[in-house]
Design a protein around this motif. Structure first.
Motif, PDB file in Angstrom:
ATOM      1  N   GLY A 125       0.806  -1.216   0.000  1.00 17.28           N
ATOM      2  CA  GLY A 125       0.000   0.000   0.000  1.00 17.28           C
ATOM      3  C   GLY A 125       0.838   1.264   0.000  1.00 17.28           C
ATOM      4  O   GLY A 125       0.370   2.329  -0.362  1.00 17.28           O
ATOM      5  N   THR A 126       2.097   1.143   0.409  1.00 20.07           N
ATOM      6  CA  THR A 126       2.948   2.318   0.571  1.00 20.07           C
ATOM      7  C   THR A 126       3.946   2.449  -0.570  1.00 20.07           C
ATOM      8  O   THR A 126       4.174   3.526  -1.127  1.00 20.07           O
ATOM      9  CB  THR A 126       3.759   2.189   1.878  1.00 20.07           C
ATOM     10  N   SER A 143       3.497   4.366  -4.010  1.00 23.27           N
ATOM     11  CA  SER A 143       3.395   5.816  -3.949  1.00 23.27           C
ATOM     12  C   SER A 143       4.766   6.428  -3.656  1.00 23.27           C
ATOM     13  O   SER A 143       5.083   7.503  -4.155  1.00 23.27           O
ATOM     14  CB  SER A 143       2.355   6.227  -2.911  1.00 23.27           C
ATOM     15  N   SER A 200       7.695  15.396   0.653  1.00 26.28           N
ATOM     16  CA  SER A 200       6.265  15.504   0.383  1.00 26.28           C
ATOM     17  C   SER A 200       5.696  14.123   0.052  1.00 26.28           C
ATOM     18  O   SER A 200       4.625  13.749   0.529  1.00 26.28           O
ATOM     19  CB  SER A 200       6.044  16.494  -0.759  1.00 26.28           C
ATOM     20  N   GLY A 201       6.428  13.358  -0.758  1.00 29.85           N
ATOM     21  CA  GLY A 201       5.985  12.004  -1.084  1.00 29.85           C
ATOM     22  C   GLY A 201       5.971  11.104   0.141  1.00 29.85           C
ATOM     23  O   GLY A 201       5.086  10.263   0.293  1.00 29.85           O
ATOM     24  N   LYS A 227       5.372  12.029   3.148  1.00 30.53           N
ATOM     25  CA  LYS A 227       4.204  12.357   3.955  1.00 30.53           C
ATOM     26  C   LYS A 227       2.973  11.639   3.421  1.00 30.53           C
ATOM     27  O   LYS A 227       2.160  11.116   4.176  1.00 30.53           O
ATOM     28  CB  LYS A 227       3.954  13.872   3.933  1.00 30.53           C
ATOM     29  N   GLN A 228       2.844  11.655   2.108  1.00 27.39           N
ATOM     30  CA  GLN A 228       1.698  10.963   1.526  1.00 27.39           C
ATOM     31  C   GLN A 228       1.845   9.461   1.737  1.00 27.39           C
ATOM     32  O   GLN A 228       0.864   8.762   1.987  1.00 27.39           O
ATOM     33  CB  GLN A 228       1.608  11.287   0.035  1.00 27.39           C
ATOM     34  N   TRP A 232       3.137   8.034   4.183  1.00 28.92           N
ATOM     35  CA  TRP A 232       2.761   7.787   5.574  1.00 28.92           C
ATOM     36  C   TRP A 232       1.248   7.601   5.680  1.00 28.92           C
ATOM     37  O   TRP A 232       0.757   6.678   6.345  1.00 28.92           O
ATOM     38  CB  TRP A 232       3.252   8.980   6.396  1.00 28.92           C
ATOM     39  N   ALA A 233       0.518   8.469   4.997  1.00 27.74           N
ATOM     40  CA  ALA A 233      -0.938   8.336   5.009  1.00 27.74           C
ATOM     41  C   ALA A 233      -1.357   7.026   4.344  1.00 27.74           C
ATOM     42  O   ALA A 233      -2.245   6.319   4.834  1.00 27.74           O
ATOM     43  CB  ALA A 233      -1.579   9.521   4.295  1.00 27.74           C
ATOM     44  N   PHE A 234      -0.712   6.693   3.235  1.00 26.28           N
ATOM     45  CA  PHE A 234      -1.023   5.424   2.566  1.00 26.28           C
ATOM     46  C   PHE A 234      -0.743   4.250   3.508  1.00 26.28           C
ATOM     47  O   PHE A 234      -1.520   3.298   3.570  1.00 26.28           O
ATOM     48  CB  PHE A 234      -0.190   5.253   1.299  1.00 26.28           C
ATOM     49  N   TRP A 244      -0.764   4.152   6.759  1.00 25.18           N
ATOM     50  CA  TRP A 244      -1.805   4.084   7.786  1.00 25.18           C
ATOM     51  C   TRP A 244      -3.054   3.404   7.263  1.00 25.18           C
ATOM     52  O   TRP A 244      -3.602   2.498   7.863  1.00 25.18           O
ATOM     53  CB  TRP A 244      -2.207   5.492   8.251  1.00 25.18           C
ATOM     54  N   ARG A 245      -3.487   3.924   6.119  1.00 28.85           N
ATOM     55  CA  ARG A 245      -4.757   3.408   5.611  1.00 28.85           C
ATOM     56  C   ARG A 245      -4.629   1.937   5.256  1.00 28.85           C
ATOM     57  O   ARG A 245      -5.538   1.145   5.483  1.00 28.85           O
ATOM     58  CB  ARG A 245      -5.191   4.210   4.392  1.00 28.85           C
ATOM     59  N   GLY A 293      -1.082  10.876  13.915  1.00 28.32           N
ATOM     60  CA  GLY A 293      -0.702  11.525  12.650  1.00 28.32           C
ATOM     61  C   GLY A 293      -0.070  12.883  12.920  1.00 28.32           C
ATOM     62  O   GLY A 293       0.970  13.228  12.357  1.00 28.32           O
ATOM     63  N   LEU A 294      -0.685  13.646  13.799  1.00 36.67           N
ATOM     64  CA  LEU A 294      -0.152  14.970  14.097  1.00 36.67           C
ATOM     65  C   LEU A 294       1.200  14.885  14.788  1.00 36.67           C
ATOM     66  O   LEU A 294       2.119  15.650  14.489  1.00 36.67           O
ATOM     67  CB  LEU A 294      -1.136  15.736  14.986  1.00 36.67           C
ATOM     68  N   ASP A 333       3.876  14.125  12.434  1.00 35.48           N
ATOM     69  CA  ASP A 333       4.261  15.315  11.691  1.00 35.48           C
ATOM     70  C   ASP A 333       5.150  16.209  12.535  1.00 35.48           C
ATOM     71  O   ASP A 333       6.193  16.677  12.075  1.00 35.48           O
ATOM     72  CB  ASP A 333       3.013  16.068  11.250  1.00 35.48           C
TER      73      ASP A 333
END
Ligand SMILES: Nc1ncnc2c1ncn2[C@@H]1O[C@H](COP(=O)(O)OP(=O)(O)OP(=O)(O)O)[C@@H](O)[C@H]1O
Ligand SMILES: Nc1ncnc2c1ncn2[C@@H]1O[C@H](COP(=O)(O)OP(=O)(O)OP(=O)(O)O)[C@@H](O)[C@H]1O
Ligand SMILES: [Mg+2]
Ligand SMILES: [Mg+2]
Lengths: 283, 303, 255, 255, 283
Positions: D127-128, D131, D176-177, D179-180, D182-184, D186-187, D231-232, D235
């Motif tokens: 999933g990560t 990206s 920037s990638g 960070k995204q 990281w969101a991927f 998690w999900r 998440g915060l 960051d």
């Protein structure tokens, strides 16, 4: 004004007339006691130290000085791009609160927009002027591109230009919107002698015809003497105006004239005597 | 009046054989001869929603976007408890049984005691089959915890059980139709034990619907009884309707003999036995899944 | 041409490996169908229109959700980059919310929109929006300040500055963020199609879900292929040309 | 200080709105519990250790998956940016696969790894990874060519070029990638924790899932809050300092 | 070599000796019949048209020419950064296949790495030289930073420097690894007269002590005459070498000397006669 020594050159008559004019005409730009320092990792750099300067309407001022002495900082403060730590900057009597079309800067680096082509870059400032028809704008842009000899490269991308070509586009972009005050930071540094000479003529013509007020930074003393009504000498660490040379030669001036060379030699000499102290510190 | 006076009833079910009433009624609605519509009068329109799983349907009821649904017993009961018995009620039964414990056909497991040290997959932690499995194991004298014990119960999604069962990742599976049949057919499983005394599906209604449209609810419960009877009496026709409708809803083909095989294990009934409810709740408590209120007194509300 | 052949060879080898794994029967054919079975599913689904219909429905939702995500996310990203207040509030929210799995948004969607297309869109938008906001913010904050300064002295202000300077200068970043947002939108939509039940249409997400529920692996793999192909087409049709254009303008990517 | 107060006020207003919505009983209290209920769930879960244990387990998986994703994805991204052959094969694959929902990887993970932590990691990595590959590639392709040229004439080659020039030059993009990514991650992990059931520990994903199964929205919202807060924190602790450093070095973000 | 006219200046004796040397010593760089054109949106630009040039070991060559005439392109091709459309480039007799440490370029723009500070930038090339201890490297970097007068700014970030300071860091970075061949593209364009003068001396010293081969692009004819063994005149559209001026004055040369001025005037004149045609086309 913080001036230690003032040398007058040229005919007395011209001198007194321009002296008169300067007194009568209100200052277009009034910089008073401006200081500016930068905090960096290593320490504090005093870029400007209590600098004062009056520029009359329609005056052409040249700033000369060692690398890193604060010339660019000075222009940025006049433009309103940077806030001084202390002191005031006024344009037309009103305090400068921020940058705007009235005081256009031509930066030391070309600062062209890579997402626009050459023509788009020149058009950029024109589009921000109201009361210009589309056709008018295009004509003006074409005119200035021709002036700098780049008509052929109208549609080129920025990265396809040579260093000097970039600088010329930048020049065209700065001239096109016809600002009242023009702040130019070494606009000819990347240009060959021939192109420069043509542009000296052009700039003087434009300046006279439109009664622009120009503050012009250069490293070329001859250039300064050729273009300026006054040449101001900066000294670094801290940045200060140390001397002022009125140049009262008739216009248009020829860069190769002997009179001008004499002025240039004077200024260079002053510059050197100023610099000597610096050098011993620097090395 | 005009068309807008029509009452819209939003009805849910899963595209699954254990929800046969819902599937078949949906099929009939699709054919323009709606079972419920015919019994509710001309001013009623039924909209059918197919849910992927219980919690989705329960959320829809809470959110007020669904009135009635066929649903498995676990999610409905949980939703009832969570709302302090105020938002969801069972208005009729639908299906019982259909669950089984299967092992490999050639498995050495012959007696309950052979499960010691083995892995059993259940569809999901704390769901009906999971609770049954744990209760049964305990009854056999095993010590089972949520993550270990004498027999290891591994909750595994239904679709993934097949792969693990085949590869030997689990030794047995406790699950519900149609997966029992699938395991039998595709993975050479043999039924070790059939769980017959268990509520599988029932018909629930939102409390609001019961409040506002008691009459309709009553008619719907009655219609469900009739439908269930019809299904019992017309097995072949019902299965045909079911297969066609499932194909319509999931775009996947179901083998008729697989459906027939699964069908045999399911008991379609509208009775709701308080004993079975009490047993399921008690098993769940024993396995440590219920913490809050488990008051079942208001769970069933026959309109 | 040679490039194309090499790439084709690579994917052909992948296909052969798959077929070989199927032939070797390491895994049950139920779990790993052969390429032919998948192809035949695709053919049937194409012929009976299932595939086309599901694809159209999914693409409609995807595009709508993605566009809303962009249209809302870009300005929010700009605001966030520009004003500290927005950074502290919306920016912080975006950072927190972007990691939430899509299923978290389903109850809220049902509450606010009922069982409608809007609810599904909401889930997709929530899955996309925050990443667009963050990418835009990052892009704007990485714009070399000289561009802004140059534009300022030419009299560019507010909206003009944003649309004619900051946005184009941040484009390389924003396009990269848009690509990631596209992936987020897909994944959110797949979740939304499973979790939000509505009457209007049967998308690829449902096909995938039911294929899995019914252990119809040929269907699952076929839909995966369709998703992959759509992803590639989107890149070829939409993102790639933009990137090529940017690279040509900026003079980058000669590496 | 003023900044902090404003932001605090913003979130306080959100909280008040929530409480007001609860009080007004517009929506079922089951679906929208009051902040107090959520707080009390959090308190109980914190006291009995559930929360801490789940958080630790999830974070371990997340970090492992994310790091593997980075460690594999960065080099792949570099390769993809550098050689056409890789771009045509791995790059194309990455573009296609990044849109696939995590659930697609579950059967493969179970086949290859059984019900183990490895299976879960596999899902998170899948999933990560793509990206990260794409972000790295985009970053590298947007590096102004002058840096590479300057390094070349100073004798920089191959690995030195990649690690000392291209990577640092692409860092703003890559961060920037990341960070995204990281969101991927998690999900994907949330999906993995739901779909890959294993016995080695209950993570936040499972708490979220079972909360939903049991219609315990207080639990669901509490876990959502925990995810948001993590998440915060990530960051604040990880990404923000890197970005601040980059901005200081590059002289960007004075806007 | 495509030379239409060659003017010899300076003492005959020196001339013949260097003439001799040039014949005996193998060419360090041999550019033969190199052409290069760029396709842009607007059309094709012929940046170089069959240019040939031999540069001896230890020679200091200056390239002068109008803006956009192909000087930078020429350097890039010599460096191996760009492939010519036709023709060959040899260094030490071997064809140039790509860029490398042997031929270091100092670019027209500073091209400093923003992710390193000033010291890190200067160190960059040094780290790529084997056989240098860490201490050695640091000493060398410090030496060159002092040479360009930026010791104080060792730890500064690149964006904190003024235009001229950036160029000086770039110079230090180019000199530090002590390359055999140095290709410099207007290295002093952004510097003031005083700093330049110091650097003229320094560059000449370094060049002589290390027997470097330098190809140097400049717009300043005086600078060219001060530094170069030969000054080559480029003309644009298409870019060609049109004239060659050997400068055979004794070293170290003083930029202000009268002899040098005479050379500069000669070259300027030639440049102008070349340019005149251009200008009429351009405007
Ligand atoms: N953003 C900044 N941060 C830190 N220091 C700065 C910054 N801008 C300028 N300085 C410092 O201020 C001093 C003056 O810089 P400025 O750019 O005004 O010089 P200059 O006179 O234009 O020099 P040059 O002729 O080299 O362009 C320099 O020492 C420089 O390092
Ligand atoms: N990458 C490129 N793409 C397209 N055209 C280019 C490219 N690089 C250079 N050119 C063109 O080639 C010509 C020569 O450029 P070059 O940079 O060599 O000039 P130059 O002599 O260095 O000029 P200057 O003194 O202004 O730096 C110019 O007309 C320029 O537009
Ligand atoms: Mg400056
Ligand atoms: Mg050049």
């Amino acid at each position: 004004m913080f001036v230690t020594r003032a040398i007058r050159l040229g005919s007395k008559a011209t001198s007194s007339v321009s002296e008169e004019l300067r007194v009568i005409a209100p200052s277009k730009l009034a910089i008073e006691d401006v200081s500016k320092s930068f905090k960096t990792g290593t320490g504090v750099v005093q870029a400007l130290d209590r600098v004062s300067l009056q520029v009359g309407e329609g005056e052409f001022i040249c700033l000369v000085g060692a690398s890193g002495c604060g010339k660019t900082t000075m222009l940025n403060i006049i433009a309103g791009l940077e806030k001084p730590d202390s002191g005031t900057v006024r344009a037309d009597g009103k305090p400068v609160t921020g940058p705007g079309r009235e005081r256009l800067v031509m930066f030391q680096e070309p600062a062209l927009f890579p997402w626009l082509n050459v023509f788009g870059n020149v058009l950029f400032g024109l589009k921000l002027k109201p009361n210009l028809s589309k056709k008018n704008r295009h004509d003006v842009a074409k005119y200035y591109l021709e002036l700098v000899g780049l008509s052929r490269f109208e549609r080129a991308n920025i990265h396809e230009l040579s260093g000097g070509m970039k600088q010329r586009v930048s020049l065209a972009r700065a001239l096109a919107p016809n600002p009242r005050v023009l702040l130019m930071d070494e606009p000819f540094a990347a240009l060959d002698a021939l192109t420069r000479e043509q542009l000296y003529g052009d700039i003087q013509k434009i300046w006279k015809a439109r009664r622009k007020t120009i503050v012009f930074v250069t490293h070329n003393v001859r250039e300064a003497a050729c273009l300026g009504d006054r040449v101001l000498l900066f000294s670094p660490h801290p940045g200060r105006i140390r001397e002022e040379f009125p140049v009262e030669l008739p216009r248009p001036r020829d860069i190769n004239s002997v009179d001008l060379a004499a002025h240039a030699t004077q200024i260079t000499k002053a510059l050197k005597s100023l610099g000597q102290a610096e050098v011993t510190v620097a090395r | 009046g005009r068309g807008e006076e029509k009452t819209v009833i939003r009805f849910g079910h899963f595209p699954n054989i254990t929800h046969a009433q819902g599937v078949i009624a949906h099929a009939l609605t699709r054919q323009g001869k709606g079972w419920f519509e015919e019994r509710l009068g001309p001013n009623v329109e039924i909209q059918w929603f197919t849910y992927n799983a219980g919690p989705s349907a329960m959320e829809a009821i809470f959110a007020g976007s669904l009135d009635l649904t066929y649903v498995s017993q676990g999610p409905a009961r949980n939703a009832h408890f969570k709302s302090n018995g105020e938002e969801i009620h069972v208005i009729s039964g639908a299906a019982n049984a259909g669950a089984a414990l299967v092992v490999k056909a050639d498995s050495p497991i012959k007696a309950p005691s052979d499960f010691r040290g083995k892995k059993i997959a259940t569809p999901q932690l704390g769901n009906t089959q999971d609770i049954s499995c744990r209760a049964w194991l305990k009854a056999q004298g095993f010590n089972v915890t949520q993550t270990g014990g004498d027999v290891i119960v591994v909750p595994t999604n239904n679709p993934d059980q097949l792969a693990l069962f085949q590869s030997g990742g689990v030794n047995a599976v406790w699950t519900v139709e149609p997966w029992v049949t699938r395991l039998e057919r595709d993975a050479k499983a043999r039924v070790f034990l059939e769980d017959k005394d268990i509520i599988t599906t029932w018909l629930v209604s939102s409390a609001k619907f019961l409040r506002d449209h008691r009459e309709f609810a009553k008619k719907i419960a009655a219609a469900n009884v009739e439908l269930t009877k019809w299904i019992q009496e017309h097995e072949a026709e019902a299965q045909k309707l079911l297969i066609a409708e499932l194909k319509e809803e999931t775009r996947a083909a179901f083998a008729p003999n697989a459906v027939a095989q699964a069908w045999k294990r399911i008991k379609f009934t509208t009775e709701v036995s308080p004993n079975l409810i009490a047993k399921a709740v008690q098993d769940g408590k024993d396995a440590g899944f219920y913490k809050g209120s488990t008051d079942t007194s208001k769970l069933v509300e026959t309109p | 041409m040679k490039r194309f052949l090499l790439a084709a060879a690579f994917f052909a080898v992948l296909l052969l490996l798959w077929e070989a794994a199927f032939r070797a029967r390491i895994w049950s054919p139920v779990l790993l169908p052969s390429p032919w079975q998948v192809a035949s599913y695709l053919k049937n689904a194409a012929v009976d229109g299932t595939l086309a219909k599901a694809t159209v429905i999914t693409m409609r939702r995807l595009l709508a959700g993605y566009l809303i995500g962009l249209v809302v996310g870009l300005p929010l990203g700009l605001l966030t980059a520009r004003w500290k207040l927005f950074r502290d509030t919306i920016g912080t929210m975006a950072l927190g919310l972007q990691t939430l799995p899509s299923v978290c948004w389903v109850p809220l969607a049902l509450l606010w929109f009922g069982q409608t297309e809007a609810a599904m869109l909401f889930v997709v938008v929530m899955g996309t929006l925050w990443s667009v906001v963050i990418a835009t913010e990052t892009g704007v904050r990485n714009v070399p300040p000289i561009y802004r300064r140059a534009a300022l002295t030419m009299g560019s202000k507010r909206l003009h500055m944003w649309f004619k300077v900051i946005l184009p200068a941040a484009l390389p970043f924003i396009v990269s963020g848009m690509k990631q947002g596209w992936a987020f939108a897909w994944r959110s939509l797949m979740a939304a199609e499973i979790f939000v039940t509505i009457l209007t249409g049967f998308g690829l997400g449902q096909l995938l879900h039911y294929g899995r529920e019914l252990s119809a692996m040929d269907q699952v793999i076929a839909i995966m292929l369709v998703i992959v192909v759509i992803g590639l087409l989107a890149d070829k049709i939409f993102f790639s040309p933009i990137e090529t254009f940017l690279h040509r303008r900026w003079g980058t990517s000669q590496a």
